[in-house]
Design an enzyme around this catalytic site. Structure first.
Site, PDB file in Angstrom:
ATOM      1  N   LEU A 109       0.838  -1.201   0.000  1.00  0.00           N
ATOM      2  CA  LEU A 109       0.000   0.000   0.000  1.00  0.00           C
ATOM      3  C   LEU A 109       0.870   1.247   0.000  1.00  0.00           C
ATOM      4  CD1 LEU A 109      -2.895  -0.867   2.451  1.00  0.00           C
ATOM      5  CD2 LEU A 109      -2.441  -1.659   0.133  1.00  0.00           C
ATOM      6  N   GLY A 154       1.177  -5.227   1.300  1.00  0.00           N
ATOM      7  CA  GLY A 154       0.120  -5.339   0.291  1.00  0.00           C
ATOM      8  C   GLY A 154       0.605  -6.007  -0.992  1.00  0.00           C
ATOM      9  N   ASN A 178       4.705  -7.484   6.562  1.00  0.00           N
ATOM     10  CA  ASN A 178       5.563  -6.837   7.562  1.00  0.00           C
ATOM     11  C   ASN A 178       4.873  -5.691   8.297  1.00  0.00           C
ATOM     12  OD1 ASN A 178       5.489  -5.383   5.115  1.00  0.00           O
ATOM     13  ND2 ASN A 178       7.341  -4.266   5.653  1.00  0.00           N
ATOM     14  N   GLU A 179       3.538  -5.674   8.300  1.00  0.00           N
ATOM     15  CA  GLU A 179       2.788  -4.536   8.837  1.00  0.00           C
ATOM     16  C   GLU A 179       3.240  -4.119  10.234  1.00  0.00           C
ATOM     17  OE1 GLU A 179       1.557  -6.738   6.869  1.00  0.00           O
ATOM     18  OE2 GLU A 179       0.284  -5.724   5.421  1.00  0.00           O
TER      19      GLU A 179
END
Ligand code: CO8
Length: 303
Positions: A109, A154, A178-179
């Protein structure tokens, strides 16, 4: 025969078959199907290039949004329109997704879409992210990700929605959700897409630690299905597609739906709440601070 049509035929025989989510009913940012059906499948928009080969029934979609194919609202809108055009064209049975950008499949994202934006804009953005996932994860087409570069967050999600993943075997490339490294939390449908692919325990570790896997690690945990030298990635994707194309569409499509329906239904029936969760979360001061810090790290890394 499309998956929807196949199900209509077979539902009379077995009430046990899953119901598909409505293919055009997600209400997202994409163009209406009737309009799209009249357009040709070969297309180049600013950020997406599609080449359809009618003789094989296979389209190659190249993401070409410099520098890193980040998923901005504009990108997602173009992506969904291209996808919907292909989906409407019943002669298109397979789709290979790859990147035109060197070293990166997709950076996930677009962080700038989540930083310093109004709640309304964040909501619009998140709806487009949902739309991309719903369209890809429920696609009737055979979808293969030719991952020719790094694919965090994303970008990894996009690859995970495909039926098969081939990654370029380059030690610098990484892939994973990896958020948490950004101080944010992967939503339930990101988590379920990964768990559906690699299992609960691997997903739990990967998500908590924000793990980015090297290609060989990704192969080991089943996050990707195959590694090849980068220059062979498209040829391998094409060969693999031939194998998948040999399976009757309706049987493969119904099977795909059976495997994915529960996850798709969970988002479809909770879309508005999911958007609201995202907006409330992402606009918090503390989360905005985390995102700013992460953007600074990205800049420093470059300097
Ligand atoms: N969004 C916006 N800009 C980005 C992004 C991104 N995701 N990634 C990189 N960029 C920018 C960089 O800041 C840099 O900009 P500039 O040229 O202005 O300095 C430019 O792109 C090039 O970046 P790099 O120099 O880092 O390029 P490299 O080729 O060295 O590396 C990578 C490419 C590996 C992709 C690297 O850029 C990277 O690691 N990027 C960050 C990827 C990332 O962590 N993405 C996470 C996005 S969040 C997400 O997808 C899911 C969110 C779920 C939200 C849930 C909330 C509830």
């Amino acid at each position: 025969m499309s998956l929807g049509a196949a199900l209509r035929v077979t539902r009379g025989l077995s009430g046990l078959l899953p119901r598909l989510p409505p293919r055009w009913g997600h209400g997202g940012a994409c163009a209406p199907p009737l309009l799209l059906a009249q357009q040709r499948s070969n297309s180049t928009s600013t950020k997406i290039k599609v080449e359809f080969d009618p003789s094989s029934g296979v389209a190659v979609m190249r993401m070409q949004s410099p520098p890193v194919n980040s998923l901005s609202l504009d990108f997602l809108t173009e992506f969904c329109i291209s996808l919907e055009k292909l989906e409407m064209d019943k002669s298109c049975r397979g789709l290979i997704i790859t990147s035109s950008q060197p070293k990166v499949f997709s950076a996930g994202l677009d962080i700038l879409e989540m930083y310093g934006k109004s709640p309304e804009r964040c909501g619009e953005f998140w709806k487009a992210v949902q739309e991309m996932w719903l369209k890809l994860y429920s696609s009737d087409m055979i979808t293969i990700a030719a991952i020719n570069g790094s694919s965090p967050a994303g970008g990894c999600l996009m690859a995970l929605t495909c039926d098969y993943r081939i990654m370029a075997d380059h030690p610098r490339y990484t892939i994973g959700l990896n958020e948490t490294l950004l101080g944010i939390v992967a939503p339930f449908w990101f988590k379920e897409t990964m768990a559906n692919t690699v299992g609960h325990r691997t997903t739990e570790m990967a998500l908590q630690l924000g793990l980015l896997y090297s290609p060989s690690e990704a192969l080991k945990v089943g996050l990707v299905d195959q590694l090849v030298p980068e220059e062979q990635i498209l040829a391998t994707a094409t060969q693999t597609m031939t194998k998948w194309l040999a399976i009757p569409d309706h049987a493969r499509q119904i099977t795909k739906s059976m495997m994915r329906k529960a996850t798709i239904d969970r988002l479809t029936s909770n879309r508005e709440a999911d958007i609201q969760n995202f907006v409330n979360f992402i606009t918090k001061d503390s989360i905005q601070k985390s995102l700013r810090a992460y953007l600074e790290i990205l800049k420093r890394k470059k300097a």
